[in-house]
Design an enzyme around this catalytic site. Sequence first.
Site, short mmCIF file in Angstrom:
data_model
loop_
_atom_site.label_atom_id
_atom_site.label_comp_id
_atom_site.label_asym_id
_atom_site.label_seq_id
_atom_site.Cartn_x
_atom_site.Cartn_y
_atom_site.Cartn_z
N ARG A 33 10.10 33.90 18.05
CA ARG A 33 8.87 34.23 18.76
C ARG A 33 8.91 35.72 19.10
O ARG A 33 9.99 36.33 19.15
CB ARG A 33 8.75 33.42 20.05
N LYS A 81 12.67 29.62 25.32
CA LYS A 81 12.10 29.13 26.57
C LYS A 81 13.19 28.50 27.43
O LYS A 81 14.08 27.83 26.93
CB LYS A 81 11.01 28.11 26.28
N HIS A 114 3.70 34.80 15.50
CA HIS A 114 3.62 33.34 15.53
C HIS A 114 3.19 32.78 14.18
O HIS A 114 3.69 31.74 13.75
CB HIS A 114 2.64 32.90 16.62
N ARG A 119 6.21 32.91 12.05
CA ARG A 119 7.09 31.82 12.45
C ARG A 119 6.60 30.50 11.85
O ARG A 119 7.39 29.71 11.34
CB ARG A 119 7.11 31.76 13.98
N HIS A 166 12.78 24.05 18.83
CA HIS A 166 11.87 23.03 19.35
C HIS A 166 12.65 22.00 20.16
O HIS A 166 13.70 21.52 19.73
CB HIS A 166 11.15 22.31 18.21
N TYR A 218 4.22 20.47 11.04
CA TYR A 218 4.18 21.30 9.84
C TYR A 218 4.10 20.48 8.56
O TYR A 218 3.89 21.03 7.48
CB TYR A 218 5.40 22.22 9.81
#
Length: 202
Positions: free
Chosen positions: A52, A78, A148, A151, A174, A183
């Site tokens: 990211r 994150k 993004h 990515r 994730h 995806y």
Amino acid sequence: MGKADIAREDLPKSAPRALEERARIRWLRAVEAHLSPRGRCIALIPYYAGARISEIVRLDVDDIQTSARKGRLRLYGKGDKFREVDIHPKLRTELQLWLDERSDWPHASDNRALFLNAKGGRLTTRAAGGIIAEIAQTAGLDDPTTAHVLRHTLATTLVRGKIDLVLVAEILGHARLETTRRYSLPSDKDKEDALKLITVDR
């Protein structure tokens, strides 16, 4: 009889937008033509490592680990969770070129940030995003291209290449496998191409 208890069906969903093959080629050519090693690295990290934009500017010099033949990139995502991703050979070459140049930048010795700005501070997400946008404009891409989207391009390539979803989720950071599974859905382009196959009998 009371209120009817009818569950609303989920609307059809599409895969996140990613670069198509021709756009990927144009993107890589534009990156290769970019004069700054710093800019080339910033453009290639989301494409080859799935980072990211916030993870890119958070990188420190120590987050690059290399040996004679291999390299790993430590990314902080994150919740301060970190993951390590193998460095693609093309990215590794550009990272080494940038590290060689970085030593001549202001405050290179006392700032551990991998990507510095002209004054020697840590590069901001806005500035890094501007570099990617500039390269995308040079590539002549029709749609806006961000970190993004790059990515998403990596994720789509891996999933459609039959790479195990658990591994892809690990690369992308994730927390839920369902996020990675997106995806595998058809993209808007897939749907457009499917409609082109329909012929009308006269």
